[in-house]
Design an enzyme around this catalytic site. Structure first.
Site, PDB file in Angstrom:
ATOM      1  N   ASN A 226       0.935  -1.216  -0.147  1.00  0.00           N
ATOM      2  CA  ASN A 226      -0.146   0.212   0.000  1.00  0.00           C
ATOM      3  C   ASN A 226       0.903   1.277   0.024  1.00  0.00           C
ATOM      4  O   ASN A 226       1.396   1.711   1.000  1.00  0.00           O
ATOM      5  CB  ASN A 226      -1.090  -0.061   1.285  1.00  0.00           C
ATOM      6  CG  ASN A 226      -1.691   1.492   1.463  1.00  0.00           C
ATOM      7  OD1 ASN A 226      -1.770   2.094   0.605  1.00  0.00           O
ATOM      8  ND2 ASN A 226      -2.232   1.363   2.706  1.00  0.00           N
TER       9      ASN A 226
ATOM     10  N   GLU B 168      -6.652   4.588   8.165  1.00  0.00           N
ATOM     11  CA  GLU B 168      -6.441   6.083   7.725  1.00  0.00           C
ATOM     12  C   GLU B 168      -7.840   6.675   7.188  1.00  0.00           C
ATOM     13  O   GLU B 168      -8.200   7.824   7.600  1.00  0.00           O
ATOM     14  CB  GLU B 168      -5.159   6.292   6.898  1.00  0.00           C
ATOM     15  CG  GLU B 168      -4.059   6.008   7.733  1.00  0.00           C
ATOM     16  CD  GLU B 168      -2.692   5.646   6.681  1.00  0.00           C
ATOM     17  OE1 GLU B 168      -2.861   5.467   5.480  1.00  0.00           O
ATOM     18  OE2 GLU B 168      -1.969   5.024   7.436  1.00  0.00           O
TER      19      GLU B 168
ATOM     20  N   HIS C 155      -9.536   1.205   5.137  1.00  0.00           N
ATOM     21  CA  HIS C 155      -8.031   1.416   5.648  1.00  0.00           C
ATOM     22  C   HIS C 155      -8.324   2.056   6.993  1.00  0.00           C
ATOM     23  O   HIS C 155      -8.918   3.094   6.757  1.00  0.00           O
ATOM     24  CB  HIS C 155      -7.199   1.744   4.565  1.00  0.00           C
ATOM     25  CG  HIS C 155      -5.697   2.043   5.220  1.00  0.00           C
ATOM     26  ND1 HIS C 155      -5.178   2.845   6.068  1.00  0.00           N
ATOM     27  CD2 HIS C 155      -4.604   0.979   4.962  1.00  0.00           C
ATOM     28  CE1 HIS C 155      -4.184   2.512   6.501  1.00  0.00           C
ATOM     29  NE2 HIS C 155      -3.610   1.380   5.906  1.00  0.00           N
TER      30      HIS C 155
ATOM     31  N   SER D  64       3.680  -2.232  10.069  1.00  0.00           N
ATOM     32  CA  SER D  64       5.028  -2.084  10.339  1.00  0.00           C
ATOM     33  C   SER D  64       5.582  -3.519   9.930  1.00  0.00           C
ATOM     34  O   SER D  64       6.468  -4.143  10.772  1.00  0.00           O
ATOM     35  CB  SER D  64       5.528  -1.752  11.725  1.00  0.00           C
ATOM     36  OG  SER D  64       5.113  -0.256  12.019  1.00  0.00           O
TER      37      SER D  64
ATOM     38  N   LYS E 223       0.085   4.154  -0.426  1.00  0.00           N
ATOM     39  CA  LYS E 223      -0.586   5.552   0.283  1.00  0.00           C
ATOM     40  C   LYS E 223      -0.297   6.622  -0.701  1.00  0.00           C
ATOM     41  O   LYS E 223      -0.488   6.389  -1.832  1.00  0.00           O
ATOM     42  CB  LYS E 223      -0.047   5.796   1.540  1.00  0.00           C
ATOM     43  CG  LYS E 223      -0.198   4.416   2.553  1.00  0.00           C
ATOM     44  CD  LYS E 223       0.064   4.705   3.903  1.00  0.00           C
ATOM     45  CE  LYS E 223       0.044   3.612   4.604  1.00  0.00           C
ATOM     46  NZ  LYS E 223       0.165   3.637   6.128  1.00  0.00           N
TER      47      LYS E 223
ATOM     48  N   GLY F  16       2.583   2.161  10.618  1.00  0.00           N
ATOM     49  CA  GLY F  16       3.590   3.413  10.540  1.00  0.00           C
ATOM     50  C   GLY F  16       4.140   3.995  11.770  1.00  0.00           C
ATOM     51  O   GLY F  16       5.030   4.750  11.720  1.00  0.00           O
TER      52      GLY F  16
ATOM     53  N   GLU G 197      -5.174  -5.001  10.723  1.00  0.00           N
ATOM     54  CA  GLU G 197      -3.894  -4.019  11.003  1.00  0.00           C
ATOM     55  C   GLU G 197      -4.349  -3.479  12.155  1.00  0.00           C
ATOM     56  O   GLU G 197      -5.198  -2.187  12.258  1.00  0.00           O
ATOM     57  CB  GLU G 197      -4.334  -3.151   9.722  1.00  0.00           C
ATOM     58  CG  GLU G 197      -3.971  -3.576   8.449  1.00  0.00           C
ATOM     59  CD  GLU G 197      -3.435  -2.497   7.530  1.00  0.00           C
ATOM     60  OE1 GLU G 197      -2.307  -2.977   6.902  1.00  0.00           O
ATOM     61  OE2 GLU G 197      -4.015  -1.610   7.207  1.00  0.00           O
TER      62      GLU G 197
HETATM   63  C1  PEP Z   1      -0.587   0.148   6.025  1.00  0.00           C
HETATM   64  O1  PEP Z   1      -0.868   1.290   5.804  1.00  0.00           O
HETATM   65  O2  PEP Z   1      -1.469  -0.750   5.449  1.00  0.00           O
HETATM   66  C2  PEP Z   1       0.424  -0.373   6.762  1.00  0.00           C
HETATM   67  C3  PEP Z   1       0.548  -1.619   7.157  1.00  0.00           C
HETATM   68  O3  PEP Z   1       1.590   0.543   7.007  1.00  0.00           O
HETATM   69  P1  PEP Z   1       3.074   0.193   7.582  1.00  0.00           P
HETATM   70  O4  PEP Z   1       3.316  -0.745   6.735  1.00  0.00           O
HETATM   71  O5  PEP Z   1       3.775   1.392   7.308  1.00  0.00           O
HETATM   72  O6  PEP Z   1       2.714   0.178   8.957  1.00  0.00           O
END
Ligand code: PEP
Length: 253
Positions: free
Chosen positions: A10, A99, A97, A215, A12, A175, A169
């Protein structure tokens, strides 16, 4: 038959068209060896979807989008419809997601409508669920995830459901550099599969890939992907660098 590992990146709101093309040109050769073992997708921003689709032709990397609108067309300024994403070459659409849930007020009911739109357009959804840190600390992880899974998915039957992808997630791990331990993640993944069994029966639930996201890096991917109910990863930050993403793709021995 076992579930095929699915690693999706992803991106973003990152990468110009030129940067996106450069990344996928390098990526397609870096991961060409894993052709049958792992399904690999990248989700660039809308502006880069078409050039990335071209750059990925005849490769084993497929295309995903990061969102879509629930309607197929109409007066929705600034939105992108599922059939448009299908036309540009997307196979999957990431929906719900955290976000978007946190910053843009996306709800389970709204995600459910988008899932229907994605299916109607001939693609498959990657439905994101996950608890905040406050919810985890209040011991609400399983109930929060349960409400999200049911709210987003209970309107669908087992034939379509078996092909869905769910991404667990934890919001506190996205992040932040903090990853759920493989044990914490497996506990939630097993719970999600149990919920899916309740919705669609054993066979369909066993077919659904449940990705972990938060992460994920080259050095924690193997441990996470080694868990029985972790069938892949949704990767944010580490998907922006070819070496890091390719190492995650190759992590499951
Ligand atoms: C995501 O935004 O789906 C995600 C898992 O981000 P990150 O790997 O940067 O934590």
């Amino acid at each position: 038959m076992g579930r095929r590992t699915f690693i999706a990146g992803n991106w973003k709101m990152n990468k110009t068209i030129a940067e996106a093309i450069a990344l996928v040109r390098e990526l397609r050769s870096a991961v060409s060896m894993v052709r049958d073992r792992v399904e690999i997708a990248v989700a660039p921003p809308f502006t880069a979807l078409h050039p990335v689709a071209k750059a990925l032709e005849d490769s084993n990397v497929i295309l995903a989008a990061q969102n879509c609108h629930a309607e197929a067309s109409g007066a929705f300024t600034g939105e992108v419809a599922a059939p448009m994403l299908k036309e540009v070459g997307c196979s999957y659409v990431i929906l719900g997601h955290s976000e978007r849930r946190q910053l843009l007020g996306e709800t389970d009911a709204g995600v459910s409508r988008k899932v229907a739109a994605v299916l109607k357009a001939g693609m498959l959804p990657i439905v994101c669920v996950g608890e905040t840190l406050a919810e985890r600390e209040a011991n609400q992880t399983l109930s929060v995830v349960e409400a999200q899974v049911k709210g987003c998915l209970s309107g669908f039957g087992k034939e379509e459901g078996a092909r869905f992808v769910v991404a667990y997630e934890p919001v506190w791990a996205i992040g932040t550099g903090k990853t759920a331990t493989s044990r914490q993640a497996q506990e939630v993944h097993a719970h999600v599969r149990e919920l899916l069994r309740g919705l669609w029966g054993r066979e369909a639930a066993e077919a659904v890939r449940i990705q972990y996201g938060g992460s994920v890096k080259a050095d924690n991917a193997a441990e996470l992907l080694g868990q029985p109910d972790i069938d892949g990863a949704l990767v944010g930050g580490a998907s922006l660098k070819v070496a890091d993403f390719a190492a995650i793709v190759k992590a499951k021995g």
